[in-house]
Design an enzyme around this catalytic site. Structure first.
Site, PDB file in Angstrom:
ATOM      1  N   ARG A  52       3.853 -33.085 -12.822  1.00 26.11           N
ATOM      2  CA  ARG A  52       2.535 -33.774 -12.292  1.00 26.11           C
ATOM      3  C   ARG A  52       1.572 -33.904 -13.458  1.00 26.11           C
ATOM      4  O   ARG A  52       1.650 -33.096 -14.814  1.00 26.11           O
ATOM      5  CB  ARG A  52       2.022 -32.436 -11.329  1.00 26.11           C
ATOM      6  CG  ARG A  52       2.795 -32.039 -10.291  1.00 26.11           C
ATOM      7  CD  ARG A  52       2.626 -30.782  -9.831  1.00 26.11           C
ATOM      8  NE  ARG A  52       3.465 -30.201  -8.778  1.00 26.11           N
ATOM      9  CZ  ARG A  52       3.254 -30.650  -7.546  1.00 26.11           C
ATOM     10  NH1 ARG A  52       2.168 -30.940  -7.051  1.00 26.11           N
ATOM     11  NH2 ARG A  52       4.189 -29.943  -6.868  1.00 26.11           N
ATOM     12  N   ASP A 101      -2.998 -31.872  -9.937  1.00 25.89           N
ATOM     13  CA  ASP A 101      -1.866 -31.380  -9.727  1.00 25.89           C
ATOM     14  C   ASP A 101      -1.057 -31.891  -8.776  1.00 25.89           C
ATOM     15  O   ASP A 101      -0.104 -31.690  -8.302  1.00 25.89           O
ATOM     16  CB  ASP A 101      -2.002 -29.841  -9.408  1.00 25.89           C
ATOM     17  CG  ASP A 101      -3.109 -29.722  -8.339  1.00 25.89           C
ATOM     18  OD1 ASP A 101      -4.197 -29.968  -8.438  1.00 25.89           O
ATOM     19  OD2 ASP A 101      -2.959 -28.914  -7.377  1.00 25.89           O
ATOM     20  N   ASP A 122       2.582 -34.683  -2.450  1.00 27.71           N
ATOM     21  CA  ASP A 122       1.658 -33.722  -1.750  1.00 27.71           C
ATOM     22  C   ASP A 122       0.655 -34.303  -0.703  1.00 27.71           C
ATOM     23  O   ASP A 122      -0.656 -34.256  -0.883  1.00 27.71           O
ATOM     24  CB  ASP A 122       0.948 -33.144  -2.859  1.00 27.71           C
ATOM     25  CG  ASP A 122       1.553 -31.732  -3.308  1.00 27.71           C
ATOM     26  OD1 ASP A 122       2.523 -31.295  -2.867  1.00 27.71           O
ATOM     27  OD2 ASP A 122       1.051 -31.016  -4.133  1.00 27.71           O
TER      28      ASP A 122
HETATM   29  P1  AMP Z   1      -1.774 -27.920  -2.172  1.00 28.61           P
HETATM   30  O1  AMP Z   1      -3.268 -28.134  -1.717  1.00 28.61           O
HETATM   31  O2  AMP Z   1      -0.726 -27.946  -1.360  1.00 28.61           O
HETATM   32  O3  AMP Z   1      -1.627 -28.766  -3.353  1.00 28.61           O
HETATM   33  O4  AMP Z   1      -1.628 -26.564  -3.150  1.00 28.61           O
HETATM   34  C1  AMP Z   1      -2.660 -26.218  -4.023  1.00 28.61           C
HETATM   35  C2  AMP Z   1      -2.038 -24.944  -4.527  1.00 28.61           C
HETATM   36  O5  AMP Z   1      -2.122 -23.849  -3.576  1.00 28.61           O
HETATM   37  C3  AMP Z   1      -0.657 -24.956  -5.402  1.00 28.61           C
HETATM   38  O6  AMP Z   1      -0.512 -23.933  -6.310  1.00 28.61           O
HETATM   39  C4  AMP Z   1       0.202 -24.385  -3.954  1.00 28.61           C
HETATM   40  O7  AMP Z   1       1.307 -23.652  -4.398  1.00 28.61           O
HETATM   41  C5  AMP Z   1      -0.822 -23.158  -3.553  1.00 28.61           C
HETATM   42  N1  AMP Z   1      -0.637 -22.929  -2.091  1.00 28.61           N
HETATM   43  C6  AMP Z   1      -0.994 -23.508  -1.217  1.00 28.61           C
HETATM   44  N2  AMP Z   1      -0.441 -22.917   0.034  1.00 28.61           N
HETATM   45  C7  AMP Z   1      -0.160 -21.739  -0.348  1.00 28.61           C
HETATM   46  C8  AMP Z   1       0.474 -20.585   0.316  1.00 28.61           C
HETATM   47  N3  AMP Z   1       0.688 -20.344   1.769  1.00 28.61           N
HETATM   48  N4  AMP Z   1       1.051 -19.471  -0.304  1.00 28.61           N
HETATM   49  C9  AMP Z   1       0.878 -19.550  -1.585  1.00 28.61           C
HETATM   50  N5  AMP Z   1       0.330 -20.597  -2.457  1.00 28.61           N
HETATM   51  C10 AMP Z   1      -0.170 -21.633  -1.869  1.00 28.61           C
HETATM   52 MG    MG Z   2      -0.329 -29.724  -4.496  1.00 32.00          MG
END
Ligand code: AMP
Ligand code: MG
Length: 486
Positions: free
Chosen positions: A189, A258, A268
């Protein structure tokens, strides 16, 4: 396949390689998926499995559910969580895979290499307060949208399967848990480079850049400044990608750095959605209160994200910082022109234009302005547009367009053919996506989801499987809200 292979859960012709795990060790951490109680294969993409050289029949058995849930690790995989950083809504944070675990890279036919990632497979070193898990609804949503994007001809990560975990996850309410098996060219990323620039030494930044070149842009090795050429190649791919999003009305919803892949794939899928009524200010995400990631802002945000990539790459662009900055600025200057070129050529195709005229941009802009003024549905208006039927709302524009069509050699039949290939009949309509998710999540009924997937599989063709999937919701998605994929 040998005759007892059905019993050998890990033998579905997986061929793992783990090159990412050979990068400097601060780029990842080793982790095993946390076992789940009762894995059940809920959706499986057998066509994708086959195109990856995998044994779809073997994966459809119990063994598939075991591997896709993380309960069994296929031979050769070395599971890791990747470290990365990112600007989230403009603010820098150290992140990393908090709930996704990379099994490794599967080598497919013809030298293809794909990341196989389990999203929702348990806690990792980067989970912070998160549970490492995912709810079924958002994982099915990613499955639907990513496969729709693929069928629309837009570079994207793919979805191989969704498995239920037999466990619940605690969000605002108790929800069924699931794991999504995501297939990607890679998961490098913009935020991975930000992490390298922040956390490592110059050698590890260089190692990541060289790795990325080797994996995605091997041709730039021959260039006099390969790191500059890498930056420019990424800029070019993102310009092309975001133009494709804009052409179909796709709103990513959370274009944090990211969530932007160096490979040029869309990645994502969280609060993403397709626009119905044409309006550049359209925002669906409940957390995007200021409209940072509104439909019309996407090209500008991509450019901003690429500036973060250029910043991270600065020390590699030149040993002299001032020269490095000059190079970065010059390279970033490519983006607006490249985006405009890709978008304009896509819009020409949508309007049935084969050649180029200087006034095409203003013809296109006045068409869009008309849709905005009359609040018409973007996808349906374009699909229905026909030189033989004057637009009731905009007869003057229609006359200009017909005159323009008359100044190219192609027949109206050829025009219609071109338009049908560039204006989808079906997109994932928000109300249809919600219906499919609701039936699957709350009632365990996957029939509406399969009907939706069938309609989205050939979006440029008309056919009875499309019936009921073309129309926007009665209110045109006013008030429609999406939530982050947690
Ligand atoms: P995202 O919004 O899916 O791009 O996630 C943003 C960040 O939050 C990334 O580092 C994900 O790995 C982390 N993240 C999202 N949901 C969870 C979860 N349920 N447990 C742990 N980390 C999470
Ligand atoms: Mg993400």
């Amino acid at each position: 396949m040998t005759s007892n292979s059905k019993l050998d859960f890990s033998n579905a012709d997986w061929r793992f390689d783990n090159t990412y795990a050979r990068l400097p060790s601060h780029f990842y951490s080793q982790v095993q998926p946390t076992k789940v109680r009762a894995p059940a294969l809920l959706v499986f993409n057998s066509a994708l499995a086959e195109s990856m050289g995998l044994d779809a029949r073997c994966l459809e058995s119990e063994g598939g559910a075991a591997i896709f849930s993380g309960n069994a690790i296929p031979a050769g995989a070395e599971p890791i969580a990747q470290a990365y950083a990112g600007h989230q809504f403009g603010h820098f944070n150290m992140l990393g895979d908090g709930r996704a675990i990379l099994l490794g890279e599967h080598l497919g036919p013809g030298g293809a290499r794909w990341d196989v990632q389990l999203k929702g497979a348990g806690r990792t070193a980067y989970s912070r307060r998160g549970d490492g898990r995912a709810a079924l609804g958002p994982m099915l949503r990613e499955y639907i949208i990513s496969e729709a994007m693929q069928a629309l001809g837009i570079p994207t990560t793919r979805s191989l399967a969704v498995v239920g975990t037999g466990e619940t996850v605690h969000r605002e309410e108790e929800l069924p848990g699931a794991v999504l098996v995501r297939i990607a060219a890679s998961h490098i990323r913009v935020g991975t480079f930000e992490y390298a620039a922040m956390n490592g030494d110059l050698d590890s930044l260089r190692a990541l850049a060289e790795y990325t070149i080797q994996r995605h842009y091997p041709a730039v090795v021959a260039s006099p400044n390969p790191f500059r050429a890498l930056l420019e190649a990424v800029i070019e791919r993102q310009a092309s990608l975001v133009a494709k999003w804009m052409l179909v009305g796709f709103i990513h919803g959370v274009m944090n750095t990211d969530n932007m892949a160096l490979s040029g794939e869309s990645i994502d899928y969280g609060p993403c959605a397709f626009m119905d009524v044409y309006d550049p200010a359209t925002v669906f995400s409940s957390i995007d209160r200021n409209g940072r990631y509104a439909y019309g802002n996407q090209p500008g945000i991509a450019h901003w994200n690429l500036a973060r990539l250029a910043e991270a790459l600065l020390p590699l662009l030149d040993s002299d910082e001032k020269t490095g900055i000059e190079i970065a600025e010059e390279s970033l200057g490519i983006f607006p022109k490249s985006f405009q070129r890709h978008w304009l050529s896509g819009m020409r195709a949508k309007l049935g234009l084969f050649n180029e005229e200087a006034d095409d941009l203003s013809l296109i802009e006045s068409f869009l302005a008309g849709m905005h003024r009359h609040r018409t549905d973007y996808t349906q208006t374009l699909r229905a547009l026909n030189p033989a039927q004057t637009l009731p709302a905009d007869p003057a524009w229609h006359a200009d367009w017909k005159a323009r069509l008359g100044r190219q050699v192609q027949t109206l039949e050829e025009v219609g053919e071109r338009m049908r290939r560039h204006n989808p009949a079906v997109i994932p309509r928000n109300h249809k996506v919600e219906d499919a998710l609701e039936s699957a999540s709350s009632e365990g009924d996957f029939a509406p989801l399969h009907c939706l997937l069938a309609a989205l599989a050939s979006p440029y063709e008309d056919g009875s499987e499309k019936d009921g999937f073309r129309e926007p919701s009665a209110d045109g998605s006013t008030g429609y809200r999406t939530f982050c994929g947690t």
